[in-house]
Design a protein around this motif. Structure first.
Motif, PDB file in Angstrom:
ATOM      1  N   ARG A 288      -2.046  11.769   2.727  1.00 26.90           N
ATOM      2  CA  ARG A 288      -2.190  10.351   2.342  1.00 26.90           C
ATOM      3  C   ARG A 288      -2.693  10.529   0.590  1.00 26.90           C
ATOM      4  NH1 ARG A 288      -5.521   9.022   5.918  1.00 26.90           N
ATOM      5  NH2 ARG A 288      -4.095   7.691   7.119  1.00 26.90           N
ATOM      6  N   PRO A 289      -3.184  11.409   0.054  1.00 21.54           N
ATOM      7  CA  PRO A 289      -3.160  11.569  -1.231  1.00 21.54           C
ATOM      8  C   PRO A 289      -1.653  11.805  -2.246  1.00 21.54           C
ATOM      9  CG  PRO A 289      -4.951  12.784  -0.089  1.00 21.54           C
ATOM     10  CD  PRO A 289      -3.866  12.440   0.603  1.00 21.54           C
ATOM     11  N   ALA A 290      -1.171  12.527  -1.475  1.00 21.61           N
ATOM     12  CA  ALA A 290       0.235  12.786  -1.661  1.00 21.61           C
ATOM     13  C   ALA A 290       1.057  11.693  -1.842  1.00 21.61           C
ATOM     14  CB  ALA A 290       1.070  13.861  -0.978  1.00 21.61           C
TER      15      ALA A 290
ATOM     16  N   SER B  15      -0.130   9.160  -4.806  1.00 21.31           N
ATOM     17  CA  SER B  15       0.408   9.785  -5.826  1.00 21.31           C
ATOM     18  C   SER B  15       1.608   9.420  -6.378  1.00 21.31           C
ATOM     19  CB  SER B  15       0.222  11.315  -6.038  1.00 21.31           C
ATOM     20  OG  SER B  15       1.109  11.947  -5.231  1.00 21.31           O
ATOM     21  N   PHE B  16       2.666   9.132  -5.427  1.00 19.05           N
ATOM     22  CA  PHE B  16       3.853   8.758  -5.398  1.00 19.05           C
ATOM     23  C   PHE B  16       4.198   7.218  -6.372  1.00 19.05           C
ATOM     24  CE2 PHE B  16       5.252  11.257  -1.582  1.00 19.05           C
ATOM     25  CZ  PHE B  16       5.306  12.476  -2.303  1.00 19.05           C
ATOM     26  N   THR B  17       3.012   6.367  -6.109  1.00 17.84           N
ATOM     27  CA  THR B  17       3.035   5.302  -6.589  1.00 17.84           C
ATOM     28  C   THR B  17       2.345   5.184  -7.943  1.00 17.84           C
ATOM     29  OG1 THR B  17       2.767   4.240  -4.475  1.00 17.84           O
ATOM     30  CG2 THR B  17       2.366   2.704  -6.227  1.00 17.84           C
ATOM     31  N   GLY B  18       3.169   5.343  -8.975  1.00 21.49           N
ATOM     32  CA  GLY B  18       2.752   5.315 -10.278  1.00 21.49           C
ATOM     33  C   GLY B  18       3.173   3.871 -10.842  1.00 21.49           C
ATOM     34  N   PRO B  19       3.000   3.652 -12.319  1.00 26.13           N
ATOM     35  CA  PRO B  19       3.419   2.604 -13.096  1.00 26.13           C
ATOM     36  C   PRO B  19       4.815   2.830 -13.199  1.00 26.13           C
ATOM     37  CG  PRO B  19       2.143   4.193 -14.718  1.00 26.13           C
ATOM     38  CD  PRO B  19       2.006   4.666 -13.095  1.00 26.13           C
ATOM     39  N   GLU B  20       5.437   1.585 -13.082  1.00 28.52           N
ATOM     40  CA  GLU B  20       6.798   1.472 -13.250  1.00 28.52           C
ATOM     41  C   GLU B  20       7.369   1.902 -14.643  1.00 28.52           C
ATOM     42  OE1 GLU B  20       9.468   0.811 -11.337  1.00 28.52           O
ATOM     43  OE2 GLU B  20       8.611  -0.036  -9.530  1.00 28.52           O
ATOM     44  N   GLU B  21       8.372   2.706 -14.910  1.00 28.38           N
ATOM     45  CA  GLU B  21       8.740   2.941 -16.216  1.00 28.38           C
ATOM     46  C   GLU B  21       9.726   1.750 -16.752  1.00 28.38           C
ATOM     47  OE1 GLU B  21      10.833   6.811 -16.088  1.00 28.38           O
ATOM     48  OE2 GLU B  21       9.179   7.857 -15.557  1.00 28.38           O
ATOM     49  N   PRO B  22       9.839   1.625 -17.819  1.00 30.07           N
ATOM     50  CA  PRO B  22      10.416   0.495 -18.481  1.00 30.07           C
ATOM     51  C   PRO B  22      11.977   1.003 -18.520  1.00 30.07           C
ATOM     52  CG  PRO B  22       9.169   1.584 -20.180  1.00 30.07           C
ATOM     53  CD  PRO B  22       8.617   2.155 -18.873  1.00 30.07           C
ATOM     54  N   PRO B  23      12.871   0.025 -18.279  1.00 30.25           N
ATOM     55  CA  PRO B  23      14.160   0.367 -18.115  1.00 30.25           C
ATOM     56  C   PRO B  23      14.743   0.853 -19.644  1.00 30.25           C
ATOM     57  CG  PRO B  23      13.984  -1.975 -18.146  1.00 30.25           C
ATOM     58  CD  PRO B  23      12.638  -1.388 -18.036  1.00 30.25           C
ATOM     59  N   GLY B  24      15.515   1.940 -19.494  1.00 28.38           N
ATOM     60  CA  GLY B  24      16.213   2.434 -20.841  1.00 28.38           C
ATOM     61  C   GLY B  24      17.108   1.516 -21.363  1.00 28.38           C
ATOM     62  N   ASP B  25      17.439   1.678 -22.491  1.00 24.73           N
ATOM     63  CA  ASP B  25      18.493   1.039 -23.328  1.00 24.73           C
ATOM     64  C   ASP B  25      19.944   1.468 -22.830  1.00 24.73           C
ATOM     65  OD1 ASP B  25      16.588  -0.058 -25.240  1.00 24.73           O
ATOM     66  OD2 ASP B  25      17.005   1.742 -26.479  1.00 24.73           O
ATOM     67  N   ALA B  26      20.698   0.290 -22.603  1.00 21.49           N
ATOM     68  CA  ALA B  26      21.889   0.353 -21.906  1.00 21.49           C
ATOM     69  C   ALA B  26      23.030   0.927 -22.858  1.00 21.49           C
ATOM     70  CB  ALA B  26      22.423  -1.166 -21.766  1.00 21.49           C
TER      71      ALA B  26
ATOM     72  N   LEU C  40       0.814  -1.294  -0.090  1.00 23.18           N
ATOM     73  CA  LEU C  40       0.114   0.019  -0.083  1.00 23.18           C
ATOM     74  C   LEU C  40       0.849   1.299   0.075  1.00 23.18           C
ATOM     75  CD1 LEU C  40      -2.481  -1.194   2.754  1.00 23.18           C
ATOM     76  CD2 LEU C  40      -2.939  -1.259   0.258  1.00 23.18           C
ATOM     77  N   PRO C  41       0.651   2.133  -0.767  1.00 21.40           N
ATOM     78  CA  PRO C  41       1.350   3.270  -0.959  1.00 21.40           C
ATOM     79  C   PRO C  41       1.143   4.348   0.429  1.00 21.40           C
ATOM     80  CG  PRO C  41      -0.545   3.711  -2.157  1.00 21.40           C
ATOM     81  CD  PRO C  41      -0.448   2.326  -1.708  1.00 21.40           C
ATOM     82  N   ASP C  42       0.487   4.221   1.192  1.00 19.62           N
ATOM     83  CA  ASP C  42       0.240   4.813   2.318  1.00 19.62           C
ATOM     84  C   ASP C  42       0.666   4.102   3.610  1.00 19.62           C
ATOM     85  OD1 ASP C  42      -2.007   3.466   2.142  1.00 19.62           O
ATOM     86  OD2 ASP C  42      -3.349   5.110   3.060  1.00 19.62           O
ATOM     87  N   LEU C  43       1.197   3.008   3.415  1.00 17.40           N
ATOM     88  CA  LEU C  43       1.447   2.069   4.580  1.00 17.40           C
ATOM     89  C   LEU C  43       2.337   2.762   5.674  1.00 17.40           C
ATOM     90  CD1 LEU C  43       1.353  -0.970   5.442  1.00 17.40           C
ATOM     91  CD2 LEU C  43       3.484  -1.336   4.367  1.00 17.40           C
TER      92      LEU C  43
END
Length: 269
Positions: free
Chosen positions: A253-255, A258-269, A228-231
């Motif tokens: 709590r809303p803040a 909001s910090f927990t968004g979808p993971e961004e895919p890793p960039g190219d090495a 949970l983001p507000d754990l």
């Protein structure tokens, strides 16, 4: 007295109905809803006689258990059978002592997410493996439980003990900390000790107090789907601070969410 069968054991009689007995909520199928109670029931059903467990489930659902008390290291119960005098049941498990629990608390405190979940009143699934890894199993191992009953049944567990075991699983559903209390650590005592910092004295850390002791890569850590983001806010004691008459935690709590968004895919090495 119940009649004796031709092979020498006592045949089942009709149990005397109990007014106000402890009745299992689960009317059909398995008993136990949460992961920790199902873990307990799975252990029982793997090592105990299926027939006696089935009769124990029926006793639990009929409300034949008159009373049940859970203490550190033992469960004591009174179960009404087919005889006028009810049977006394005791189920014993090893209750860990002060040194063992001090070690377990250090292990739990080293896992910030698990510690925060416990402080928020939740039972992390990983706690089972964490305890086992420290050498102190959370749930009973095969052959660990000492089960006694005043009935004449030669089997172990008998249907009276089995009924208590199933009701114990439902009690674990209601309060996961009862599992820990059975192992010797009451809920409030555990939470108080988890809230107490166990760090080194500040005067011993003045030289490196602001130093980063772990790599930046480890600070992020893996995200678990059920985190949970507000754990953290749930685990903290709510501050007596309001902003424009709104409690500070309600604003934070809303803040945090909001910090927990979808993971961004890793960039190219």
């Amino acid at each position: 007295m119940s009649p004796v069968g031709k092979d020498g054991w006592f045949e089942a009689g009709t149990p005397i109905k109990v007014e106000g007995g402890i009745r299992a909520r689960g009317r059909r199928g398995t008993i136990g809803e949460k992961w920790w109670s199902r873990r307990f029931v799975d252990i029982l059903e793997r090592v105990c006689d299926p027939g006696r467990l089935a009769r124990g489930r029926a006793y639990a659902r009929q409300g034949q258990v008159v009373s049940m008390t859970v203490r550190a290291g033992s469960v004591e119960a009174v179960v009404q059978g087919s005889r006028p005098e009810p049977y006394r049941v005791e189920i014993e498990i090893e209750a860990y002592g002060q040194e063992e629990w001090a070690e377990l608390e250090r292990v739990v405190a080293g896992q910030a997410g698990h510690r925060a979940r416990l402080l928020a009143g939740e039972m992390p699934k990983e706690l089972d493996a964490l305890f086992a890894g420290a050498g102190y199993p959370l749930f009973p191992e095969q052959g660990e439980l000492e089960m006694t009953c005043g009935c004449p049944d030669w089997g172990n567990p008998c249907k009276h003990v089995s009924a208590v075991l199933y009701l114990l699983a439902e009690a674990f559903d209601d309060d996961p900390f009862l599992v820990l209390a059975w192992r010797g650590k009451p809920r409030e005592q555990l939470l108080d000790e988890l809230r107490t910092p166990a760090d080194e004295p500040l005067e011993d850390r003045l030289a490196d107090f602001y130093a980063l002791n772990v790599s930046a890569a480890r600070l992020k850590g893996p995200r678990t789907p059920d985190t949970l983001p507000d754990l953290l806010l749930r685990a903290l004691e709510p501050p007596k601070v309001k902003v424009r008459h709104i409690p500070l935690l309600d604003l934070l709590r809303p803040a945090y969410r909001s910090f927990t968004g979808p993971e961004e895919p890793p960039g190219d090495a």
